[in-house]
Write a protein that holds these residues in place. Structure first.
Motif, short mmCIF file in Angstrom:
data_model
loop_
_atom_site.label_atom_id
_atom_site.label_comp_id
_atom_site.label_asym_id
_atom_site.label_seq_id
_atom_site.Cartn_x
_atom_site.Cartn_y
_atom_site.Cartn_z
N THR A 25 0.79 -1.23 0.00
CA THR A 25 0.00 0.00 0.00
C THR A 25 0.82 1.27 0.00
N GLY A 26 2.12 1.20 0.11
CA GLY A 26 2.94 2.39 0.26
C GLY A 26 3.36 2.63 1.68
N THR A 27 2.65 2.03 2.65
CA THR A 27 3.04 2.07 4.05
C THR A 27 4.00 0.92 4.32
N ILE A 28 5.06 1.18 5.05
CA ILE A 28 6.07 0.14 5.30
C ILE A 28 5.51 -0.94 6.23
N PRO A 29 5.44 -2.18 5.76
CA PRO A 29 4.96 -3.27 6.62
C PRO A 29 6.03 -3.65 7.65
N ARG A 30 5.56 -4.17 8.75
CA ARG A 30 6.45 -4.67 9.81
C ARG A 30 6.07 -6.11 10.11
N VAL A 31 7.08 -6.98 10.13
CA VAL A 31 6.86 -8.42 10.32
C VAL A 31 7.76 -8.91 11.44
N LEU A 32 7.21 -9.68 12.35
CA LEU A 32 7.99 -10.34 13.39
C LEU A 32 8.43 -11.70 12.89
N LEU A 33 9.71 -12.02 13.02
CA LEU A 33 10.25 -13.32 12.64
C LEU A 33 10.84 -13.99 13.87
N LEU A 34 10.42 -15.21 14.16
CA LEU A 34 11.08 -16.02 15.17
C LEU A 34 11.54 -17.30 14.50
N ARG A 35 12.83 -17.56 14.56
CA ARG A 35 13.43 -18.72 13.92
C ARG A 35 14.01 -19.64 15.00
N ILE A 36 13.70 -20.92 14.91
CA ILE A 36 14.21 -21.87 15.91
C ILE A 36 14.81 -23.08 15.21
N GLY A 37 15.79 -23.69 15.86
CA GLY A 37 16.32 -24.94 15.37
C GLY A 37 15.33 -26.07 15.61
N GLY A 38 15.39 -27.09 14.79
CA GLY A 38 14.53 -28.24 14.94
C GLY A 38 15.31 -29.46 15.39
N ASN A 39 14.85 -30.63 15.00
CA ASN A 39 15.52 -31.88 15.36
C ASN A 39 16.75 -32.13 14.51
N VAL A 40 16.88 -31.40 13.40
CA VAL A 40 18.07 -31.56 12.55
C VAL A 40 19.15 -30.66 13.13
N THR A 41 19.82 -31.17 14.16
CA THR A 41 20.82 -30.44 14.90
C THR A 41 22.12 -30.37 14.10
N PRO A 42 23.09 -29.55 14.53
CA PRO A 42 24.39 -29.56 13.85
C PRO A 42 25.02 -30.95 13.79
N GLU A 43 24.83 -31.76 14.85
CA GLU A 43 25.37 -33.11 14.83
C GLU A 43 24.77 -33.92 13.69
N VAL A 44 23.45 -33.79 13.49
CA VAL A 44 22.78 -34.51 12.39
C VAL A 44 23.27 -33.99 11.05
N ARG A 45 23.43 -32.68 10.92
CA ARG A 45 23.89 -32.12 9.65
C ARG A 45 25.30 -32.59 9.31
N HIS A 46 26.17 -32.68 10.32
CA HIS A 46 27.51 -33.20 10.08
C HIS A 46 27.45 -34.68 9.70
N ALA A 47 26.56 -35.43 10.36
CA ALA A 47 26.42 -36.85 10.03
C ALA A 47 25.95 -37.04 8.60
N LEU A 48 25.03 -36.20 8.15
CA LEU A 48 24.58 -36.28 6.75
C LEU A 48 25.73 -36.02 5.79
N GLY A 49 26.56 -35.04 6.14
CA GLY A 49 27.68 -34.70 5.28
C GLY A 49 28.75 -35.77 5.25
N ALA A 50 28.79 -36.64 6.27
CA ALA A 50 29.80 -37.69 6.34
C ALA A 50 29.32 -39.02 5.78
N MET A 51 28.06 -39.12 5.36
CA MET A 51 27.50 -40.39 4.90
C MET A 51 28.13 -40.86 3.60
#
Length: 460
Positions: A413-439
């Motif tokens: 509309t020409g008015t600047i929108p404002r959005v709240l973002l909350l981001r959280i990690g899930g069950n795919v932890t860094p350990e899981v991501r490293h394990a995927l990369g090592a498969m």
């Protein structure tokens, strides 16, 4: 299951059944004998030709060392990568909760997904107070709850919290935010009824819910207490992790001294308390090598929370433009958080891009919640599996997006929108991501959906 769910759910259930049988080293004949199935039916289940039903799950949990949940896939309620809850749907979920004999809060649901541990609510304060006293008798405290809570404030709201027997009150206003630890009592009131006073209370599990909670519920309270590692504002000691790894490997101080070159007395200091328990960077390296772990495994998390909460006032918040000052699409403001949760990000997004202009995509590995603040609608675009989608979100609308779904926002509309973002990690932890990369090659495809016996009966 048994036509209670969709095709994708049944397909994932079939893959989990095959993976479980492989893990337990059961081929089709042995699985059929264990589960009391007719010859040839196990292949029908694991191929998806026959839906896995509840009777089969119960039987598998009886005869195999499994829990039913090990064979239950997750529902996919976000097939396009983004799901929206409209403001009118949120209003329709409104309910009043009374405390102390009077209506205290109005609750409304906002966007949730079965894929993430968010439990986000819009909450209006119905109790009005005339002061900022933590002991005001009109304040009705809760008993604390399991979930971590990020809170975004709109209007004149008083925030009350209690930690180790001490009670506090902080007057908050629009744009202020708080991040808080589980089971700490807290409350909210309005300082005035002349303008809206509400919060967005975005609670989430953060790894505490799910399998960890279920496992500890079986192991018991004392085990949970013994497993707890201290966290403080300056948790630089590696004593807890080092001691745990020594116990796990049956490593004595003398043996670790031989492996690291550190004296036995120094090893004892590093597994104790006090200022001498803080290792130097060089000591961390040799300790990690001696214990056969990575240095990061010995680094305890740090928390900036004070009295169980981290408070960020809007006037003091860090703000910057994105992607760069030469072509700003968004102004980002960092909201409350703590290093204890490095995979949680809370951001306020002012959308500078306008309709018809190319907006910079925002991508994150995290699960993402968004709520449209203020009075201006926002245009959102995203892509999933090669398909592009667009939608217009009105003030009060909320949405959830899966990890790695690129989002673009632009004004309408020409008015600047404002959005709240909350981001959280899930069950795919860094350990899981490293394990995927090592498969091994093609391992990820089979990890996602196991589709074969782990060996060939015909041989190599």
């Amino acid at each position: 299951m048994s036509a209670l769910v969709g095709e994708g759910f049944d397909r994932r259930a079939a893959a989990l059944l095959r993976a479980a049988a492989n893990d337990l080293k059961r081929d089709d004949d042995n699985a059929e004998r264990d589960l009391g199935l007719e010859p040839g039916t196990f292949a029908e289940y694991t191929s998806g030709r026959r839906p896995v039903d509840w009777a089969l799950l119960r039987r598998a949990a009886e005869v195999w060392p499994l829990n039913e949940r090990d064979l239950l896939p997750v529902h996919d309620d976000c097939p396009t990568g983004l799901t929206v809850l409209r403001a009118k749907e949120s209003v329709a979920s409104s309910r009043l909760l009374a405390r102390g004999g009077t209506d205290y809060y109005e609750y409304r649901d906002t966007a949730m997904s079965r894929l993430a541990s968010y439990r986000p609510e819009w909450i209006r304060m119905l109790q009005v107070v005339g002061d900022d006293r933590a002991d005001n008798p009109k304040v009705q405290w809760n008993r604390g709850h399991l979930l971590y809570q990020f809170t975004y404030f709109v209007g004149p709201v008083n925030y009350y919290y209690r930690w180790q027997g001490e009670s506090y009150c902080v007057p908050m206003k629009t744009g202020d935010s708080v991040w808080g630890l589980p089971f700490a009592p807290h409350s909210f009131t309005a300082r005035s009824d002349a303008e809206p006073a509400y919060i967005l209370a975005l609670t989430y599990g953060g790894g505490l819910t799910g399998d960890a909670q279920r496992e500890l519920a079986v192991l018991g309270r004392q085990t949970a207490r013994d497993l707890a590692l201290p966290v403080g504002p300056d948790a630089s000691s590696a004593a807890g992790p080092v001691h745990s790894f020594m116990e796990a490997g049956c490593v004595t101080p003398a043996e670790l001294s031989t492996r690291t070159g550190l004296t036995t007395e120094r090893i004892r200091q590093l597994t104790g308390t006090g200022p001498n328990a803080v290792p130097t960077p060089a000591e961390l390296v040799v300790l990690a090598e001696g214990l056969g772990v990575s240095v990061r495994d010995l680094l305890p998390p740090r928390s900036t929370a004070r009295h169980g909460v981290s408070i960020q006032h809007a006037q003091d918040a860090r703000s910057w433009v994105y992607p760069d000052p030469g072509r700003p699409a968004y102004r980002i403001t960092q909201l409350a958080g703590a290093p204890l949760h490095p995979h949680t990000s809370s951001l306020q997004l002012d959308v500078l891009a306008t309709a018809g202009t190319e907006s910079a995509p925002l991508v994150t590995y995290q699960h993402q919640y968004l709520f449209v603040l203020g009075d201006a609608p926002v245009r959102v675009g995203w892509e999933r599996d090669g398909e592009r989608h667009t939608d217009t979100l009105e003030p009060g609308d909320s949405a959830y997006t899966e990890p790695l779904v690129p989002l673009t926002f632009s004004g309408v509309t020409g008015t600047i929108p404002r959005v709240l973002l909350l981001r959280i990690g899930g069950n795919v932890t860094p350990e899981v991501r490293h394990a995927l990369g090592a498969m091994a090659e093609q391992g990820i495809d089979r990890y996602i959906a196991e589709d074969r016996l782990w060996y060939s009966k015909e041989g190599n």
